[in-house]
Design a protein around this motif. Structure first.
Motif: not given
Length: 327
Positions: A210, A231, A233, A255
Motif C-alpha cells: 500500500a 487484498d 484494501s 483484489c
C-alpha cells in the motif's frame, strides 16, 4: 560485412568502452546461430581479455536467441570458467551464464559470488537467479542469500530483486531474508524486498505494498505485487496509482473478491465442459503469478482472456478451446 568482420567491430567497441554499440553488434552477430557459436568458441580463450569478453558475451547472446544452441554455448563458457581469472572477463562470463539458463552454471556462479571484485559480484547477483530455478540447489540459494547482504548497494539490490521476483523459491530462509531487506538502508532494496514478499502472497506485506502504491512514480512491479496479494484494501490505491494502465484491470480483478469468484467459477465450469469433449485437460495457476491457465495437451489458453472475450459464456469458451488453436 562478414561475421568475422562484425566480431572484430564488436571487439573494437568493447575496447573503446562503447557498451551500447558492442551490445548491438553482439546481438546482431548472434543471429547467425551456429556460425556465431563457432566464432565465439574459437575466441573464448584468446590472449586478449577484450576479445575473450566479447566472445563470452556472444556465447550468451547465442544461448538467448537459439534454444538449440544453448547447451553448447553453456559448455564453452563453463570450460572457460575453469581457468579465467581476469575480472572484466569474469563479468562477461557470469552475464553470459545467466543467459544460458543452464543449471550447470550454478557451481561456477556460487564460487564467483564471493569474488573480491564488486562488478563481478554484481553480475553474479543478476545471473544466478536465472539458473537456480524454482527449486534451487542449496548452495546456490545460500550464495544468493549472501549477496542480498553484500556491502555494495547495487549488488544487494539485484540480488534481492532476483530472489524476490526472478526466482519462485520459497521457504523460511527466503522469507526471512526478504523481511531483513525490508529494513535495508537503501530505498530500492526495500522496495524489491516488499515486492518479493508479495510474490509469495505473504499477507503481512499488504500495508507495505500500500505504501508503494502511494508513491507518485509509477512502477509496474508495484501493480503486480498488489494483484498477487489480492487484498481488497489495495483496489482503490491501485486505481489511483495507475488509472491509465490497461494491465491494471487484471490486477484489480484479483483484489475484488466477487470478480475473482466469478473468474474461478467460470474456470471450473470451463474445465468440466472441455474435459467432457477432450482428454488431457489441465487447469492451473503458476506460483508467483496471477491468473489461471487452461491446457489441452501442449496448447494453452488464458482463462481471463476467454472470460473477457466471451462475456462469461462458458459454452462459447469451450467451443473456442475445442475448435480453435491457442493464441
Amino acid at each position: 560485412m562478414t561475421v568475422a568482420e562484425d566480431f572484430v567491430a564488436a571487439v573494437a567497441a568493447g575496447r573503446a568502452a562503447d557498451t551500447p554499440q558492442e551490445y548491438a553488434r553482439v546481438r546482431d552477430l548472434a543471429a547467425a546461430g551456429p556460425q556465431a557459436l563457432s566464432l565465439a568458441v574459437a575466441h573464448v580463450a584468446d590472449p586478449d581479455p577484450v576479445v575473450r569478453s566479447t566472445a563470452c558475451r556472444l556465447l550468451g547472446a547465442v544461448a538467448e536467441l537459439h534454444d538449440d544452441l544453448r547447451a553448447d554455448a553453456a559448455t564453452a563458457l563453463l570450460d572457460r570458467a575453469r581457468v579465467e581469472i581476469e575480472p572484466a572477463v569474469l563479468w562477461s562470463l557470469a552475464r553470459a551464464l545467466g543467459d544460458t539458463r543452464d543449471a550447470r552454471a550454478v557451481p561456477v556462479l556460487v564460487d564467483l559470488a564471493a569474488h573480491g571484485d564488486t562488478d563481478v559480484r554484481y553480475m553474479v547477483a543478476t545471473a544466478l537467479p536465472w539458473v537456480l530455478g524454482d527449486d534451487p540447489d542449496p548452495a546456490g540459494l545460500a550464495a544468493l542469500l549472501a549477496l542480498c547482504r553484500d556491502d555494495e548497494v547495487s549488488v544487494r539490490d539485484w540480488a534481492t530483486y532476483g530472489l524476490g521476483q526472478v526466482s519462485a523459491a520459497d521457504g523460511a530462509a527466503v522469507r526471512a531474508m526478504l523481511w531483513e531487506r525490508v529494513a535495508d538502508e537503501d530505498e530500492d532494496v526495500r522496495a524489491e524486498a516488499v515486492r518479493g514478499l508479495a510474490h509469495r502472497r505473504d499477507p503481512r506485506a499488504v500495508p507495505l505494498v500500500a505504501d508503494l502504491l502511494r508513491e507518485p512514480e509509477f512502477n509496474v512491479f508495484n501493480t503486480i505485487a498488489a494483484g498477487l496479494l489480492g487484498d481488497p484494501s489495495l483496489a482503490p490505491l491501485l486505481v489511483a496509482y495507475a488509472p491509465d494502465e490497461d494491465s491494471v484491470a487484471d490486477h484489480l480483478r484479483e483484489c475484488d473478491p466477487d470478480r475473482r469468484t466469478r473468474r474461478d467459477d467460470f474456470a471450473f465450469d470451463l474445465f468440466d465442459a472441455v474435459a467432457a469433449g477432450r482428454g488431457g485437460v489441465a487447469l492451473y495457476g503458476r506460483r508467483c503469478e496471477i491468473g489461471l491457465t487452461l491446457a489441452v495437451g501442449e496448447r494453452t489458453w488464458s482463462v481471463e482472456e476467454l472470460l473477457d472475450d466471451t462475456g462469461g459464456d462458458c459454452g462459447r469458451a469451450a467451443r473456442l478451446v475445442l475448435d480453435e488453436p491457442a493464441t
